[in-house]
Design an enzyme around this catalytic site. Structure first.
Site, short mmCIF file in Angstrom:
data_model
loop_
_atom_site.label_atom_id
_atom_site.label_comp_id
_atom_site.label_asym_id
_atom_site.label_seq_id
_atom_site.Cartn_x
_atom_site.Cartn_y
_atom_site.Cartn_z
CG ASP A 38 42.22 40.22 42.97
OD1 ASP A 38 41.26 40.13 42.20
OD2 ASP A 38 43.48 39.83 42.68
CB VAL A 65 41.14 48.23 39.71
CG1 VAL A 65 41.66 47.82 40.59
CG2 VAL A 65 41.02 47.59 38.32
CE1 TYR A 156 48.04 42.63 29.46
CE2 TYR A 156 50.41 42.39 28.34
CZ TYR A 156 49.66 42.19 29.58
OH TYR A 156 50.27 42.20 30.75
CE LYS A 160 49.53 45.36 31.52
NZ LYS A 160 49.26 45.72 32.91
CB THR A 193 50.82 34.65 36.72
OG1 THR A 193 50.39 35.35 35.46
CG2 THR A 193 52.02 35.35 37.41
N1 LIG Z 1 52.46 37.26 33.98
C1 LIG Z 1 53.08 37.88 33.11
O1 LIG Z 1 53.65 37.34 32.24
C2 LIG Z 1 52.86 39.51 32.95
C3 LIG Z 1 53.78 40.30 32.30
C4 LIG Z 1 53.80 41.55 32.15
C5 LIG Z 1 52.94 42.23 32.83
N2 LIG Z 1 52.09 41.41 33.75
C6 LIG Z 1 50.95 42.35 34.50
O2 LIG Z 1 51.21 41.98 35.83
C7 LIG Z 1 49.81 42.14 36.45
C8 LIG Z 1 49.76 41.19 37.47
O3 LIG Z 1 49.44 39.95 36.23
P1 LIG Z 1 49.47 38.41 36.84
O4 LIG Z 1 50.45 38.05 35.83
O5 LIG Z 1 49.92 38.27 38.24
O6 LIG Z 1 48.08 37.57 36.48
P2 LIG Z 1 46.95 37.05 37.27
O7 LIG Z 1 45.81 36.83 36.50
O8 LIG Z 1 47.64 36.03 38.10
O9 LIG Z 1 46.45 38.47 38.56
C9 LIG Z 1 45.85 39.46 38.05
C10 LIG Z 1 44.65 39.94 39.26
O10 LIG Z 1 44.02 40.84 38.90
C11 LIG Z 1 42.91 40.83 39.30
N3 LIG Z 1 41.88 41.59 38.79
C12 LIG Z 1 41.39 41.37 37.12
N4 LIG Z 1 40.41 42.16 37.03
C13 LIG Z 1 40.26 43.24 38.15
C14 LIG Z 1 39.56 44.14 38.60
N5 LIG Z 1 38.67 44.76 37.65
N6 LIG Z 1 39.56 44.59 39.56
C15 LIG Z 1 40.34 44.11 40.55
N7 LIG Z 1 41.33 43.33 40.31
C16 LIG Z 1 41.19 42.52 39.11
C17 LIG Z 1 42.60 39.39 39.24
O11 LIG Z 1 41.51 38.69 40.04
C18 LIG Z 1 43.94 38.58 39.57
O12 LIG Z 1 43.91 38.31 40.85
C19 LIG Z 1 48.84 42.59 35.47
O13 LIG Z 1 48.86 44.01 35.19
C20 LIG Z 1 49.69 42.00 33.99
O14 LIG Z 1 49.00 42.53 33.08
C21 LIG Z 1 52.16 40.21 33.68
#
Ligand SMILES: NC(=O)c1ccc[n+]([C@@H]2O[C@H](COP(=O)([O-])OP(=O)(O)OC[C@H]3O[C@@H](n4cnc5c(N)ncnc54)[C@H](O)[C@@H]3O)[C@@H](O)[C@H]2O)c1
Length: 264
Positions: A38, A65, A156, A160, A193
């Site tokens: 991360d 990433v 977004y 996705k 989250t």
């Molecule tokens: N929470 C939701 O409702 C939801 C729904 C569908 C999909 N998602 C997807 O799930 C995944 C995780 O999201 P989450 O909800 O845990 O959010 P979150 O914000 O809690 O976690 C995302 C993590 O990605 C890291 N990150 C951001 N940019 C980065 C980079 N350039 N390099 C490395 N790390 C990086 C952040 O530091 C963070 O720890 C994401 O891909 C998100 O799009 C989340």
């Protein structure tokens, strides 16, 4: 401790966020050695300490990433330390909300760089090491936003949906080579989250002033058939199944974990 991914080497990006952290704890509990990556190193150290306190194994690597050289470094590190990679969870992501006319090109590109380019780079750099070990499982975290459109999150949704079809194409490449690598996409619904700090409550003018907790609860009560947001652990359960050999005949599929939102 369980044993559903016993002895596997698993790399998870965005591993200190909500879903990534839950996935790291779950895979470690089930016997994987987790290489958590991360941006934020301090939260990485906390995660490793928590996994080790529970008897699991983990390491943390600071990693952006969107940076191809950084990806090469992460995979070289895993090769050097462990000699193979069994599971890659491309989880890092950001959500930027704005009406399309208000979305700046720099925000559009930043979101695409993390969500789509980051996933591409992970797959590109991990595959040779996975193949050398005889196979593996790649889990690309998409979203129900890749299945069903919503207003004010066009960028977004675009990233996705792209991850969804990128996944299927690579799944076929791997199957054609009989390389033992399975590639699947995971589609969480609305999960409580930090990502919702930037996605929830956006007004048509792009402003976002409502308190996160109350708004997410009210929003999900109305918008999700289950009437509540998902828990990160409920998504991690899907990551575990796709990472484990229990899903050995599954590639190119879409695992939806969303309290029935996408079919409503
Ligand atoms: N929470 C939701 O409702 C939801 C729904 C569908 C999909 N998602 C997807 O799930 C995944 C995780 O999201 P989450 O909800 O845990 O959010 P979150 O914000 O809690 O976690 C995302 C993590 O990605 C890291 N990150 C951001 N940019 C980065 C980079 N350039 N390099 C490395 N790390 C990086 C952040 O530091 C963070 O720890 C994401 O891909 C998100 O799009 C989340």
């Amino acid at each position: 401790m369980g044993g559903r991914v016993e002895g596997k080497i698993a790399c998870i990006t965005g591993a200190t966020g909500g879903i990534g952290r839950a996935a790291a704890l779950t895979l470690a509990r089930e016997g994987a050695l987790v290489v958590a990556t991360d941006l934020a190193a301090d939260r990485g150290a906390e995660l490793v300490a928590e996994i080790e306190a529970a008897g699991g194994k983990a390491r943390f690597l600071a990693h952006d990433v969107t940076d191809e050289d950084a990806w090469a470094g992460v995979i070289a590190d895993i090769d050097r330390e462990h000699g193979r990679l069994d599971v890659l969870v491309n989880n890092a992501g950001i959500g930027l909300s704005a009406p399309v006319t208000e979305m700046s090109l720099s925000d559009w590109r930043r979101q695409t760089a993390v969500n789509l380019d980051g996933t591409f780079l992970g797959v590109k750099h991990a595959l040779p090491l996975m193949r050398r070990g005889g196979g593996g499982s790649i889990v690309n975290v998409s979203s129900i936003a890749g299945l069903k459109a919503s207003p004010n999150v066009s960028g977004y949704c675009a990233t996705k949906a792209a991850v969804r079809y990128f996944t299927k194409s690579v799944a076929l490449e791997c199957a054609a080579l009989k390389d033992g690598v399975r590639v699947n996409s995971l589609h969480p619904g609305i999960v409580a989250t930090a990502i919702w700090d930037s996605l929830i409550g956006t007004r048509p003018d792009g402003s976002n002033e409502r308190p996160r907790g109350a708004t997410l609860a009210a929003f999900t009560e109305r918008a999700v058939p289950f009437g509540r947001p998902g828990l990160p652990e409920e998504v991690a359960a899907g990551v575990l199944w796709l990472a484990s050999d229990e899903s050995s005949y599954v590639s190119g599929t879409e695992l939806v974990i969303d309290g029935a939102r996408s079919i409503a």
